[in-house]
Design a protein around this motif. Sequence first.
Motif, short mmCIF file in Angstrom:
data_model
loop_
_atom_site.label_atom_id
_atom_site.label_comp_id
_atom_site.label_asym_id
_atom_site.label_seq_id
_atom_site.Cartn_x
_atom_site.Cartn_y
_atom_site.Cartn_z
N THR A 150 0.82 -1.12 0.13
CA THR A 150 0.08 0.21 0.09
C THR A 150 1.07 1.27 0.11
O THR A 150 1.76 1.33 0.97
N TYR A 151 0.69 2.09 -0.88
CA TYR A 151 1.52 3.38 -1.04
C TYR A 151 0.93 4.67 -0.28
O TYR A 151 -0.34 4.61 -0.08
N GLY A 152 1.78 5.36 0.30
CA GLY A 152 1.20 6.45 1.04
C GLY A 152 1.39 7.54 0.34
O GLY A 152 2.46 7.79 -0.18
N TYR A 153 0.52 8.64 0.72
CA TYR A 153 0.57 10.12 0.10
C TYR A 153 0.34 10.77 1.16
O TYR A 153 -0.64 10.76 2.17
N GLU A 154 0.82 12.12 1.17
CA GLU A 154 0.37 13.49 1.77
C GLU A 154 -0.39 14.29 0.89
O GLU A 154 0.38 14.66 -0.01
N SER A 155 -1.36 14.77 1.24
CA SER A 155 -2.31 15.58 0.10
C SER A 155 -3.07 16.72 0.85
O SER A 155 -3.27 16.70 2.05
N SER A 156 -2.97 17.60 0.21
CA SER A 156 -3.88 19.04 0.71
C SER A 156 -5.34 18.82 0.54
O SER A 156 -5.88 17.93 -0.23
N MET A 157 -6.10 19.42 1.26
CA MET A 157 -7.36 19.22 1.19
C MET A 157 -8.17 20.56 0.97
O MET A 157 -8.13 21.50 1.54
N LYS A 158 -9.13 20.47 0.21
CA LYS A 158 -10.02 21.62 0.07
C LYS A 158 -11.40 21.62 0.71
O LYS A 158 -11.63 20.32 1.37
N GLY A 159 -11.85 22.78 1.04
CA GLY A 159 -13.13 22.71 1.95
C GLY A 159 -13.41 23.96 2.34
O GLY A 159 -13.05 25.04 1.94
N PHE A 160 -14.21 24.17 3.55
CA PHE A 160 -14.81 25.35 3.91
C PHE A 160 -15.40 25.22 5.55
O PHE A 160 -15.18 24.03 6.09
N ASP A 161 -15.32 26.18 6.25
CA ASP A 161 -15.69 26.13 7.48
C ASP A 161 -16.52 27.51 7.92
O ASP A 161 -16.43 28.36 7.12
N GLY A 162 -17.12 27.46 9.00
CA GLY A 162 -17.93 28.53 9.44
C GLY A 162 -18.44 28.51 10.93
O GLY A 162 -18.34 27.45 11.45
N GLU A 163 -18.58 29.64 11.36
CA GLU A 163 -18.91 29.83 12.94
C GLU A 163 -20.09 31.13 13.06
O GLU A 163 -19.91 31.92 12.29
N ILE A 164 -20.88 31.07 14.17
CA ILE A 164 -21.76 32.02 14.47
C ILE A 164 -21.41 32.13 16.06
O ILE A 164 -21.58 31.20 16.70
N GLY A 165 -21.26 33.30 16.53
CA GLY A 165 -21.18 33.37 17.69
C GLY A 165 -21.91 34.46 18.61
O GLY A 165 -22.39 35.61 17.78
N PHE A 166 -22.22 34.50 19.76
CA PHE A 166 -23.02 35.62 20.56
C PHE A 166 -22.18 35.82 21.89
O PHE A 166 -21.61 34.87 22.39
N LYS A 167 -22.39 37.09 22.06
CA LYS A 167 -21.96 37.69 23.27
C LYS A 167 -22.89 37.33 24.50
O LYS A 167 -23.92 37.63 24.50
N ILE A 168 -21.99 36.67 25.55
CA ILE A 168 -23.09 36.65 26.70
C ILE A 168 -22.96 37.64 27.75
O ILE A 168 -21.98 38.31 27.99
N PRO A 169 -24.19 38.24 27.90
CA PRO A 169 -24.26 39.33 28.79
C PRO A 169 -24.02 39.10 30.22
O PRO A 169 -24.58 38.33 31.00
N PHE A 170 -23.11 39.88 30.86
CA PHE A 170 -22.69 39.87 32.21
C PHE A 170 -21.85 41.10 32.31
O PHE A 170 -21.51 41.93 31.22
N PRO A 171 -21.74 41.43 33.53
CA PRO A 171 -21.14 42.81 33.90
C PRO A 171 -20.10 42.99 33.06
O PRO A 171 -18.93 42.19 33.07
N GLU A 172 -19.73 44.23 32.28
CA GLU A 172 -18.64 44.38 31.23
C GLU A 172 -17.61 44.63 32.07
O GLU A 172 -16.40 44.61 31.36
N ILE A 173 -17.49 45.14 33.29
CA ILE A 173 -16.17 45.32 34.17
C ILE A 173 -15.35 44.09 34.41
O ILE A 173 -14.39 44.07 34.45
N LEU A 174 -16.17 42.90 33.94
CA LEU A 174 -15.48 41.65 34.08
C LEU A 174 -14.80 41.06 32.98
O LEU A 174 -14.26 40.16 32.47
N GLY A 175 -15.09 41.89 31.93
CA GLY A 175 -14.45 41.48 30.37
C GLY A 175 -15.62 41.06 29.40
O GLY A 175 -16.98 41.60 29.79
N GLU A 176 -15.26 40.49 28.55
CA GLU A 176 -16.08 40.22 27.58
C GLU A 176 -15.91 38.73 27.12
O GLU A 176 -15.05 38.30 27.00
N LEU A 177 -17.21 37.93 27.00
CA LEU A 177 -17.25 36.38 26.73
C LEU A 177 -18.21 36.31 25.65
O LEU A 177 -19.24 36.73 25.72
N LYS A 178 -17.61 35.35 24.51
CA LYS A 178 -18.59 34.98 23.52
C LYS A 178 -18.44 33.62 23.49
O LYS A 178 -17.36 32.96 23.53
#
Length: 913
Positions: A150-178
């Motif tokens: 069995t022959y082995g190869y290293e190959s590149s891959m085509k594709g896509f990715d995506g994400e959606i994110g939301f900010k969590i509401p809590f006191p902003e003095i503590l920073g920002e969480l998403k």
Amino acid sequence: MSFAYLSYAKAFPYAGDLSGGINGNDSNWDSYIDLLLPVAGSEKSFLFISPRVSVTGKSVFASNAHETNLGLGFRQYLNILETGAIVGANLYYDIRNSEAGNSFQQAGVGVEFLSRWIDFRANGYIPFANTRYYTGKIYDIPLGHHIAATYGYESSMKGFDGEIGFKIPFPEILGELKIFGGGYYYQTQNNGGDILKGYKGRAEYKPIKILRLNYAVYDNKNFNGANWQAGAEISLPFDFKKLLQAKNPFFGVIKYIKNTPKPVIERMGETVQRDMYVRTAQSRKKHHEDLLLNDNGDEYYFTVVSPNGTGNGTFDNPAGVSSGIALNKLVTESNAALLFLPGQYNQSSEINISGHLSQRVEILAYKSLASKNVALPNFNINEESVINVGSNVNAIAVTGLLTDVYISGFNINNISTNTKSGIYITNFSSGSISVFENTIQGFAKAVEVNSSQRAPVIFDNVLQGNATGIEVYNADAEIYSNDINNNYKYGVNIYNSSGSTYIAGNNIIENSTGVFVNGGIYFVIFQNNISSNSSDGMFISASSNLQIVGNDAYYNGANGIYALNSSSITVASNIISANSGNGIYANNLQNSDINQNTIVENSLAGIYLNASKSVGVSGNEISDNQVGIQDAASQISYISNNYIFNNSSGIFLQNTSNTYVSNNQIFSNVFDGIFVTGGLNATLSMNTVIQNNNGISLYNTNAYTANFNSIAGNLSDGIFVSASPNGKISDNEISQNDGNAITLTNASDVTEISRNTVAGNKTGGIYAQNSSDVIIKANTVRNNTGINGGIFIQNILGSASSVEKNNLSGNQNFAIKSQSSASPISENNITVSSEGHGIWLQDNIGSILSQNILTAQPVGSYFGLYLTGTTVFNSAQSGNNKYYFFESNVYGGDTSPVNNYLSNVYPYDQVIQ
């Protein structure tokens, strides 16, 4: 965007972000630097470039992988959603150097939406240029009687990715969480569509504006090498325009940090979030036409056996051992391989390999295929093929084959009392045989070669717990790189072998005798580790023309190397140490050389020659033994150019004849540097002998010669001779010894002490007593201190005795003293000073004193001639002495001998002012 708009754009309209960070999991990590740099537009609408470099943690994970990305993008601020939003698009060029050293390239395209509460991103990746590299092959496909790849190869891959994110509401003095959720999908382009896909979740926390902590989880651990990844990033606003104006590009960063929360408009310059890595896959493709080859380049034809096999010898239907051997013998291809699958083979009869039709026969345990890059999916390569045999059975026998045979990879065990062999080879008359990478234990002989015309090659085996590891009888063998240990008789046993035998690079430890050779001729024992054997490390008997070179022999229970009744043996460049007997013991060895060895800390002699003849011992370094070199009853030995130090005794000769000891460096031995007792014709020449007890001692030795030696700083005499007739001690430099330079006692016949330089010795120069026919001639004797002065003769008899033509000065007490009646003192040149008398005669009857020259330097109480006791002169042969520069003290002593001198000798002398 129109070209008209660009014509009014301002250069570097907005401060981008300069970011640096690290990402990692339990199998990998990388660090990166990223810059987003707006280059044209306005604060709310601009083009940007984004270079990025990342490096994988090579020092921890031994990876060469690194990535470079170069992006071009556009961002637009929109006054919507009360707090505003940002939309953007980007194009990227990505290049990856993989861990295998392959280079991949891809184009990337992405869109993004950023706001205070919601972020969205989507990216696509398109490989180009060289998208596949061959990485090698593995043989893992069983096909009947063959194995395909069995022959082995290293190959590149085509594709896509995506994400959606939301900010969590809590006191902003503590920073920002998403919190983000998304997915990815990649596929190789060239080989069968390998797919990498899955869902991901991500949490992003910013305790302050410039610090982002990130933690992501993936449902496919192949994405980043684990199901999780954690990272940290510091981003600072970077104003390139200020840099061009020679101002601080980070000016205002403190105010920037304090401005919380970060307005959406200030996110215009933040880093683009995308997968910066060119994804690759390790792909495989079956090649049924590529069959496993042997070392000759021929295809293997396997007859496959298993412990419970009943079939036709294929991988799908293995045979049993007996039927497999029968099938294997019928194979007419150039290679007939008998392959033992993993398991326990319990045999009550031997596996006999003979009568094959093929040109090459390989007897292989499955494990032995590992070196040929074989890993069949149905078997574990680390499992062993174990052959267990019962009482008095050879495990594998090779008899009378006319072909090439290979036996490899077995664990062979005896499970009861066994007087046979693990592998037995006999009557092998043509072709070749190789035995390698086997483990054999519990037999009388792990490997036995008996009466074969061809020399088997035995290497890389583990042979332990047998009576004998390897025995070769009436045959030859090449034996190398084996681990031979804990065999209770011999590690290697060779009988009647000749020029094709070669024993090299083996580890031979904790046997009884390491290597035993009887009747060997014209072969080599080279660079073996022979240690901790309970008897001799190496025993050589009745052999000739052997080369024993470069071995380590140490901690053996008897001798390091023992050579008995042998001839033409070369023992060279070995390290021989800490053996319980001698380092090298040669008994009746002839016409041989022992040279360039390092021999230390052996309990007896470093080298011991016994009853040997014509043996050269040269160039060895010998230290910390009981005796450096001991020679007993040997003939024509040549001991030269050795370094011998820190032993109890340096060189010890006992009853030898025609022995030559020359050019040795002998120092700091506890007893004598060179000790000779008995024997005939010992020549001790050009040695350097310092800081021993006596430098050279001779007892009862006949017709010896000691010349041209440098003898200094010894704790007793430089040369001590007792009861040894017919000696010549000449041309030596003997100085600074604590005793006499030369002591001669009880000698007979003619002993000549001549042309020596004797200086600065602490008891005396030359002292001779109770001997006959001693000639002390033409020596330079100066500055010796102690009671024996320069030359002291006492009770010396014989008509040949004389003290003549010596040069003496600065000696304490006297230059020459005689208490002998028959030793003329003539033609000596003596300087008389405040150190001692010139010539002192005591109780000499018929003394002959003639033609001596005595020169006074400023003197005190000492006399040129000092006479005591019953001394009288032979006036017919005495006289013509000359006394220079004596104002007084020309002569003195007792009245009677002085008057005898004045009346019988003095008128014939000259006193010159």
